[in-house]
Write a protein that holds these residues in place. Structure first.
Motif, PDB file in Angstrom:
ATOM      1  N   ARG A   1       0.912  -1.076  -0.073  1.00 20.70           N
ATOM      2  CA  ARG A   1       0.141  -0.097  -0.027  1.00 20.70           C
ATOM      3  C   ARG A   1       0.719   1.270  -0.072  1.00 20.70           C
ATOM      4  O   ARG A   1       1.969   1.184   0.430  1.00 20.70           O
ATOM      5  N   ALA A   2       0.352   2.377  -0.241  1.00 29.24           N
ATOM      6  CA  ALA A   2       0.804   3.576  -0.147  1.00 29.24           C
ATOM      7  C   ALA A   2       0.832   3.737   1.531  1.00 29.24           C
ATOM      8  O   ALA A   2      -0.318   3.994   1.918  1.00 29.24           O
ATOM      9  N   VAL A   3       1.980   3.885   2.145  1.00 35.01           N
ATOM     10  CA  VAL A   3       1.928   4.098   3.670  1.00 35.01           C
ATOM     11  C   VAL A   3       2.698   5.438   3.810  1.00 35.01           C
ATOM     12  O   VAL A   3       3.601   5.951   3.176  1.00 35.01           O
ATOM     13  N   ARG A   4       1.909   6.299   4.881  1.00 44.06           N
ATOM     14  CA  ARG A   4       2.178   7.470   5.180  1.00 44.06           C
ATOM     15  C   ARG A   4       2.157   7.513   6.707  1.00 44.06           C
ATOM     16  O   ARG A   4       3.059   7.882   7.288  1.00 44.06           O
ATOM     17  N   LYS A   5       0.718   7.262   7.244  1.00 44.54           N
ATOM     18  CA  LYS A   5       0.543   7.591   8.606  1.00 44.54           C
ATOM     19  C   LYS A   5       1.536   6.522   9.404  1.00 44.54           C
ATOM     20  O   LYS A   5       1.535   6.760  10.695  1.00 44.54           O
TER      21      LYS A   5
ATOM     22  N   MET B   1      10.065  21.945   0.073  1.00 39.45           N
ATOM     23  CA  MET B   1       9.417  21.997  -1.275  1.00 39.45           C
ATOM     24  C   MET B   1       8.400  21.260  -1.647  1.00 39.45           C
ATOM     25  O   MET B   1       7.315  21.493  -2.250  1.00 39.45           O
ATOM     26  N   TYR B   2       8.451  19.941  -1.060  1.00 32.22           N
ATOM     27  CA  TYR B   2       7.089  19.064  -1.229  1.00 32.22           C
ATOM     28  C   TYR B   2       6.003  19.824  -0.622  1.00 32.22           C
ATOM     29  O   TYR B   2       4.731  19.930  -1.279  1.00 32.22           O
ATOM     30  N   HIS B   3       6.076  20.477   0.566  1.00 32.57           N
ATOM     31  CA  HIS B   3       4.941  21.139   1.230  1.00 32.57           C
ATOM     32  C   HIS B   3       4.413  22.264   0.280  1.00 32.57           C
ATOM     33  O   HIS B   3       3.257  22.208  -0.003  1.00 32.57           O
TER      34      HIS B   3
ATOM     35  N   LYS C   1      -9.721  -1.790  -2.124  1.00 32.08           N
ATOM     36  CA  LYS C   1     -11.008  -2.022  -2.801  1.00 32.08           C
ATOM     37  C   LYS C   1     -10.666  -1.325  -4.336  1.00 32.08           C
ATOM     38  O   LYS C   1     -10.322  -0.442  -4.374  1.00 32.08           O
ATOM     39  N   ARG C   2     -10.665  -2.187  -5.417  1.00 27.43           N
ATOM     40  CA  ARG C   2     -10.604  -1.661  -6.650  1.00 27.43           C
ATOM     41  C   ARG C   2     -11.563  -1.997  -7.717  1.00 27.43           C
ATOM     42  O   ARG C   2     -12.657  -2.977  -7.219  1.00 27.43           O
ATOM     43  N   PRO C   3     -11.846  -1.406  -8.690  1.00 23.68           N
ATOM     44  CA  PRO C   3     -13.133  -1.574  -9.573  1.00 23.68           C
ATOM     45  C   PRO C   3     -12.870  -3.095 -10.154  1.00 23.68           C
ATOM     46  O   PRO C   3     -11.852  -3.514 -10.205  1.00 23.68           O
TER      47      PRO C   3
END
Ligand code: FMN
Length: 218
Positions: free
Chosen positions: A20-24, A73-75, A205-207
Motif C-alpha cells: 500500500r501507499a504508506v504515510r501515517k 519544497m514538497y509542502h 477496494k478496486r474496480p
C-alpha cells in the motif's frame, strides 16, 4: 502448491496485493540501515527498460538538512493541490475513501522532512526530443516505473514502507540544484522510506476487472 506453481502464491500474491501507499504508519523514529536500501535498489535493477538501457539514477537522501529542504519544497508543491482535493473529496460519494487518502497525504506533507530516507528515482531524458510524442513518454516512464515498484515491493517484503509521490516535482529544478542532479536526468518521484508500524496491510477496494478488461475487442 500444485506442480505447475513456481512460487508460493500465498506469499507472492499477498506481497502484490498488500503493498500500500504508506504515510501515517511510517515509523519516523526507527533508523533505516543503508544496507537494506541498497539491497532493495539492487533488486529493482532487474526491472525491464526500453532497449535494455537502464538509463536511471537513484538519489538516496538521509541528510537532515537536505530532507528538511525537500520537505519544504514538497509542502509548497502539495498544499495548493491538496487543499483543493480536500474540498472536492468532501463532495464525493465514495464512502469517504478519497477523503481518507487526502487526509493521509496532508499528514505526509507535514512530516516528510522527518521520514528517515528519501529516494528520488531519476531517468535519463537526454535523447528525448522537444515536445515528445506519446510513444516517447511511454518509453521513458515505462523504463523507470517498473523499477520503482520493484523497489517498493522489496521494501514491503523487509518490513519497510513507502509511497510514490510526485508533488515535489513542481519544484523539480530547485530539488535538482539542491542535490546536484544533472539537466539530462528527470526526477520522476520522491519515495519517503521507513520501517512501517505493523506489517498487516490489506488489499484495497478496486474496480472489478470485468469493468475494465476487454478481451479481443474494446
Ligand atoms: C503517479 C502517482 C503519483 C502519486 N503522487 C502522490 C503524491 O504526490 N503524494 C501522495 O501522498 N501520494 C501520491 N500517490 C499515491 C496514491 O495516492 C496512492 O497510490 C493511491 O491513493 C492508492 O493507494 P494504495 O496504493 O494504498 O492502494 C501517487 C501515486 C501515483 C501512482
Amino acid at each position: 502448491m500444485d506442480t505447475m506453481t513456481v512460487f508460493d502464491l500465498s506469499v507472492t500474491d499477498a506481497l502484490l496485493s498488500t503493498t500500500r501507499a504508506v504515510r501515517k504508519r511510517l515509523d519516523l523514529d526507527r533508523p533505516v540501515p543503508a544496507e537494506v536500501i541498497n539491497e532493495c535498489l539492487d533488486l529493482s535493477q532487474q526491472a525491464p527498460t526500453g532497449s535494455n538501457r537502464q538509463g536511471w539514477a537513484w538519489l538516496v537522501v538521509t541528510d537532515k538538512d537536505k530532507r528538511a529542504a525537500l520537505g519544504e519544497m514538497y509542502h509548497r508543491g502539495a498544499m495548493a493541490y491538496l487543499n483543493q482535493a480536500e474540498k472536492d473529496a468532501a463532495q464525493m460519494d465514495d464512502g469517504g475513501q478519497t477523503s481518507r487518502v487526502i487526509d493521509s497525504a496532508l499528514y505526509l506533507a507535514d512530516k516528510l522532512q522527518d521520514v528517515p530516507v528519501h529516494v528520488i528515482p531519476c531517468i535519463n531524458v537526454g535523447l528525448m526530443p522537444d515536445n515528445p510524442p506519446r510513444a516517447a513518454w511511454a518509453g521513458v516512464m515505462g523504463s523507470i516505473m517498473p523499477a520503482v515498484w520493484s523497489f517498493q515491493l522489496a521494501l514491503r517484503a523487509r518490513g519497510l514502507g513507502s509511497v510514490l509521490t510526485t508533488l515535489h516535482l513542481s519544484q523539480e529544478k530547485e530539488a535538482a540544484a539542491l542535490l546536484g542532479i544533472p539537466d539530462d536526468f528527470m526526477q520522476v518521484a520522491l519515495l519517503p522510506v521507513a520501517y512501517t508500524m505493523g506489517t498487516d496491510f490489506k488489499p484495497a477496494k478496486r474496480p472489478p476487472i470485468g469493468d475494465i478488461t476487454h478481451w479481443e475487442q474494446w
